[in-house]
Design an enzyme around this catalytic site. Structure first.
Site, short mmCIF file in Angstrom:
data_model
loop_
_atom_site.label_atom_id
_atom_site.label_comp_id
_atom_site.label_asym_id
_atom_site.label_seq_id
_atom_site.Cartn_x
_atom_site.Cartn_y
_atom_site.Cartn_z
CE LYS A 112 4.12 -1.47 2.24
NZ LYS A 112 3.64 -2.79 1.84
CB THR A 149 1.79 -1.55 -1.45
OG1 THR A 149 0.45 -1.85 -1.81
CG2 THR A 149 2.02 -0.04 -1.56
CG LEU A 181 5.83 -11.28 -0.95
CD1 LEU A 181 7.32 -11.56 -1.16
CD2 LEU A 181 5.18 -12.46 -0.27
N PRO A 182 4.62 -8.26 2.23
CG PRO A 182 5.49 -8.80 4.32
CD PRO A 182 5.09 -9.40 3.02
CE LYS A 194 -1.85 0.66 -2.34
NZ LYS A 194 -3.07 0.18 -1.81
P1 NAD Z 1 0.12 -9.84 5.41
O1 NAD Z 1 1.24 -9.54 6.33
O2 NAD Z 1 -1.19 -10.30 5.96
O3 NAD Z 1 0.59 -10.94 4.33
C1 NAD Z 1 1.85 -11.01 3.75
C2 NAD Z 1 2.30 -12.45 3.76
O4 NAD Z 1 3.55 -12.57 3.07
C3 NAD Z 1 2.55 -13.00 5.17
O5 NAD Z 1 1.72 -14.13 5.37
C4 NAD Z 1 4.04 -13.36 5.17
O6 NAD Z 1 4.31 -14.53 5.93
C5 NAD Z 1 4.27 -13.59 3.69
N1 NAD Z 1 5.67 -13.53 3.28
C6 NAD Z 1 6.63 -12.63 3.63
N2 NAD Z 1 7.79 -12.91 3.02
C7 NAD Z 1 7.57 -14.01 2.25
C8 NAD Z 1 8.36 -14.78 1.36
N3 NAD Z 1 9.65 -14.48 1.14
N4 NAD Z 1 7.78 -15.83 0.73
C9 NAD Z 1 6.48 -16.14 0.94
N5 NAD Z 1 5.68 -15.46 1.78
C10 NAD Z 1 6.22 -14.40 2.42
O7 NAD Z 1 -0.08 -8.54 4.51
P2 NAD Z 1 -1.35 -8.14 3.63
O8 NAD Z 1 -2.29 -7.30 4.44
O9 NAD Z 1 -1.85 -9.35 2.94
O10 NAD Z 1 -0.67 -7.15 2.57
C11 NAD Z 1 0.11 -7.65 1.50
C12 NAD Z 1 0.47 -6.48 0.60
O11 NAD Z 1 -0.73 -5.87 0.11
C13 NAD Z 1 1.26 -5.37 1.31
O12 NAD Z 1 2.27 -4.93 0.43
C14 NAD Z 1 0.20 -4.30 1.59
O13 NAD Z 1 0.77 -3.01 1.65
C15 NAD Z 1 -0.71 -4.47 0.39
N6 NAD Z 1 -2.10 -4.04 0.62
C16 NAD Z 1 -2.76 -4.40 1.74
C17 NAD Z 1 -4.06 -3.98 1.93
C18 NAD Z 1 -4.84 -4.37 3.17
O14 NAD Z 1 -5.93 -3.81 3.41
N7 NAD Z 1 -4.37 -5.33 3.96
C19 NAD Z 1 -4.71 -3.18 0.96
C20 NAD Z 1 -4.00 -2.85 -0.21
C21 NAD Z 1 -2.69 -3.28 -0.36
#
Ligand code: NAD
Length: 296
Positions: free
Chosen positions: A245, A95, A64-65, A170
């Site tokens: 973030k 994260t 999740l975000p 991380k």
């Molecule tokens: P994203 O916004 O694309 O995906 C997150 C998803 O979670 C969204 O689709 C949202 O609708 C869903 N969501 C939110 N609340 C929810 C709930 N209560 N129940 C179900 N679904 C819910 O974000 P992302 O890029 O996939 O990143 C996800 C995590 O990974 C973050 O914490 C980010 O910091 C971490 N991360 C991302 C990257 C990257 O390159 N994108 C790299 C490393 C770590």
């Protein structure tokens, strides 16, 4: 294995798809119906609500975000923690700040459940390719139990320590990455302003004592490295918004532990300036543009 997967966004979507490909039964839930549909096209099942997603699950994974979203999912009004079978393992790959991760795992423990933090490094490309690095925090036995599944989605699985340690490791890594990227951009701009070719300067520094990952595999100067986001108008890759973030989480952690992180604090300010100038959606190597005086 029967898996409940929450959050099938940029990272979670391909992770869930890789679990399906490896033969696991994956039930997904996301707040965005289109993302659930996409996951279903990739072989997952759609859960009508969070409670039904966890029913019968041997492993619960969330991606999740934010910490707020993770707390809401597990402990909110319709929180799923109490609906999860105590025999199953909870793995939060989001994260978030280490304090929230520790709190959640303690609450899970009090109710007889086990929850580990397992944030990832490797970005969307690593998520698609199944080459992520998982940085886990939690009891050794729980991390070992999660390992076979994490190895379906990633190449490296580390245990940084007890609960919350995965999150700390991380953000230490990402703070260092931001510092290295900003420093690399600064050095390249200085060289170019003084008449150097950025490709030649990059080659020199990559083989000298200033060498680092940003310089070697993710060069921020457009055109120096064909496959780097810099050569694609800074599209794709790891967004300025996400780097901001993570730098915020690092600063929060530093305040809590009274650590001195002057370079991290400066990197956070630079990235905040850059984000506020309308660059949030660009790859984080676009910090190069902040240094541009005459070129780039
Ligand atoms: P994203 O916004 O694309 O995906 C997150 C998803 O979670 C969204 O689709 C949202 O609708 C869903 N969501 C939110 N609340 C929810 C709930 N209560 N129940 C179900 N679904 C819910 O974000 P992302 O890029 O996939 O990143 C996800 C995590 O990974 C973050 O914490 C980010 O910091 C971490 N991360 C991302 C990257 C990257 O390159 N994108 C790299 C490393 C770590």
């Amino acid at each position: 294995m029967d898996i409940a997967f929450f959050g099938v966004g940029n990272m979670g979507g391909p992770m869930a798809a890789n679990l399906v490909k490896a033969g696991h039964r994956v039930r997904v839930f996301d707040l965005v119906p289109a993302l659930v549909e996409e996951a279903v096209e990739n072989g997952a099942e759609a859960a009508p609500d969070p409670g039904r997603a966890v029913s019968g699950a041997e492993m619960v994974i969330s991606m999740l975000p934010s910490a707020q979203a993770v707390e809401e999912l597990y402990l909110g009004e319709a929180g799923i923690l109490s609906a999860i079978d105590p025999a199953s393992l909870i793995v939060d790959c989001s994260t978030i700040d280490a304090a929230t991760a520790r709190k959640l795992s303690a609450l899970a423990g009090e109710s007889g459940r086990t929850m580990i933090d397992a944030p990832v490094s490797g970005g969307v490309g690593g998520s698609r390719a199944g080459t992520l690095t998982f940085i886990c925090g939690g009891p050794e036995a729980a991390v070992e139990r999660a390992r076979p599944l994490l190895e379906v989605m990633g190449r490296n699985v580390f245990r940084a320590g007890d609960s919350g340690a995965g999150q700390v490791a991380k953000i230490c890594n990402n703070m260092l990455l931001a510092i290295l990227m900003a420093g690399t951009a600064e050095a390249l701009q200085l060289g170019v302003d003084n008449g150097l070719d950025p490709a030649v300067l990059s080659q020199v520094m990559a083989e000298s004592s200033g060498s680092n990952w940003a310089l070697k595999v993710y060069n921020p100067w457009p055109g120096v490295m064909e496959n780097a986001p810099a050569s694609n108008d800074y599209r794709g890759g790891f967004g300025v918004k996400l780097m901001n973030k993570d730098l915020g989480l690092a600063l929060q952690s530093a305040l809590a532990s009274r650590s001195s992180t002057p370079m991290g604090a400066l990197a956070r300010s630079l990235y905040a300036l850059h984000a506020n100038a309308g660059n949030e959606a660009l790859d984080f190597s676009s910090i190069q543009r902040l240094y541009a005086s005459r070129s780039a």
